[in-house]
Enzyme design. Sequence first.
Site, PDB file in Angstrom:
ATOM      1  N   GLU A   1       0.823  -1.213   0.000  1.00  0.00           N
ATOM      2  CA  GLU A   1       0.000   0.000   0.000  1.00  0.00           C
ATOM      3  C   GLU A   1       0.853   1.256   0.000  1.00  0.00           C
ATOM      4  O   GLU A   1       0.515   2.261  -0.613  1.00  0.00           O
ATOM      5  CB  GLU A   1      -0.935   0.009   1.225  1.00  0.00           C
ATOM      6  CG  GLU A   1      -1.981  -1.087   1.226  1.00  0.00           C
ATOM      7  CD  GLU A   1      -3.030  -0.893   0.143  1.00  0.00           C
ATOM      8  OE1 GLU A   1      -2.641  -0.922  -1.051  1.00  0.00           O
ATOM      9  OE2 GLU A   1      -4.199  -0.720   0.475  1.00  0.00           O
TER      10      GLU A   1
ATOM     11  N   THR B   1      -6.567  10.428  -6.227  1.00  0.00           N
ATOM     12  CA  THR B   1      -6.505  10.265  -4.770  1.00  0.00           C
ATOM     13  C   THR B   1      -6.001  11.554  -4.121  1.00  0.00           C
ATOM     14  O   THR B   1      -6.480  11.957  -3.067  1.00  0.00           O
ATOM     15  CB  THR B   1      -5.570   9.097  -4.392  1.00  0.00           C
ATOM     16  OG1 THR B   1      -5.978   7.956  -5.137  1.00  0.00           O
ATOM     17  CG2 THR B   1      -5.654   8.772  -2.916  1.00  0.00           C
TER      18      THR B   1
END
Lengths: 310, 310
Positions: free
Chosen positions: A130, A183
């Site tokens: 991640e 994002t």
Amino acid sequence: MNRSEINVFCPATIANISCGFDVLGVALDSVGDGMVVRKRAEKGITIVKLEGQKLPMETALNVAGVAGLALLEKSDYEGGFDIEINKKIKAGSGIGSSAASASGAVWAMNELLERPFTKLELVEFAMEGERLASGVAHADNVAPAIFGSFTLVRSYAPLDIVPIPSPSELYATVIHPQIEVKTSDSRKILKTNITLKEGIKQWGNLGGLVAGLFTQDYALIGRSLEDHIVEPIRSILIPGFDQVKSGAMHAGALGCGISGSGPSIFAFSKGQDTANKVAASMKKVYRNIGIEYDVHVSKINSQGVREMRT
Amino acid sequence: MNRSEINVFCPATIANISCGFDVLGVALDSVGDGMVVRKRAEKGITIVKLEGQKLPMETALNVAGVAGLALLEKSDYEGGFDIEINKKIKAGSGIGSSAASASGAVWAMNELLERPFTKLELVEFAMEGERLASGVAHADNVAPAIFGSFTLVRSYAPLDIVPIPSPSELYATVIHPQIEVKTSDSRKILKTNITLKEGIKQWGNLGGLVAGLFTQDYALIGRSLEDHIVEPIRSILIPGFDQVKSGAMHAGALGCGISGSGPSIFAFSKGQDTANKVAASMKKVYRNIGIEYDVHVSKINSQGVREMRT
């Protein structure tokens, strides 16, 4: 039974579940990637095949590769792994595409090594994937992918993952409108401060949601699926959000919100029939607006990453 | 069995439980008031006896009276009630003194009338007593007093109370240092805004606490009993707070925080022995500082207000 190869299902996940912003995620049962992991004598990790999406195959640039390397570093194992990825979850869709690859890889390796690591440790390894994907080693998608069902990330220092059961008839409907929401944009738009009053509402709802999941109280789950803090702001970036949400609620959903940082929108329903009706209502909105979409209806996945027997 | 008189135990309660600020409360088992409620032919409510504390006996100025009147207003009952109160919980101590009287009165009346009202309705009546006592009709003390165990006030409009079970070996220790903290001061000192980051920590902890209570996971309960928002500010008004807390934790408490808006301080422990050790450590602090105190050690009360058979 010392195996050298395993074929796994890597589930999609919904994070930022309404009042559970940044802490609560859930794994899906019928949306996810396929992955084959194979032991080899030579040290290191190689992505030998990557189908379905255009993503980097170089180990240090691939989330499965990076998560796997984090595991190898803590392992006594002298060899390495080859990985084949059949990527079905679209990158950037908001349902944990990178988390699926990172979690699947470390879970599969742990199985082949006969489980030297705990689930919590696997989450820590997967978080490195991640970190590569988004710059932040967040756990809210990889935790449900590895533990299954709902998980709460109570704290990061130290990492504390709380598994939460799912009622047996709980279904998710997810629609992914094919638009790009950066994002960075969806982060920038968030407020740094909230009122104490908003905060109290949010933790009241989160408490209600957790209690509803433990007691299988669908009505309480529905009442608690509120987010007065992030949803009103982030939903601005998702065309049609308000219509999708009101349509889903009208079709019988318990609640509806933004999946991850969007653009996917999720709804929870009691029973598959309602979840299908919710899907139909969601599709209609984007058909009318003229935006392409993918829709998924899935039971909640109670076990997370799992072996697929072929 | 049509009774005309009932003798009840009205439990003390802890509200604002660390991360559950403004939403989470719990009832105590061996700390509380006594109350006798008697049916009579004449309409209305009379406080016929009030021992233990100097408080107004006029119905409209007494919390039990006002809560009772709220019930009578919604009732078909043609008569009235006489109430005798044996007040043991000190007003202003922060462990729900007014809530005990308000809850006890309406619970007792409901029993004598053969339960025409739900627990949720009783909470609404009792909240009118709280409105009299503090100016705000809050539910976080009356809800646990009526439902027992832990309760979450998920929402006020509409009122939504979520009962939460308590692990069987959970004990509370409460110390009441005999100093006055004005509720208005402890309200004024609160910040109106918090950071989103602090909020996320708080709802992560509240989720962990609720999960820990459902799964009887004492360690998780302990890890979740954190409050980075209100405690650091309000504790300034309570001399010795930091020493009491560190002493309690050292003595084995799972967590420690401010009860209600203070000045009482509570700690939770697994088992009575530890709760007693915590009590000893708390006493020591105020003995050294030279402040008078009351200390209570109590099991969690799983049923709330209850009949006392004499």
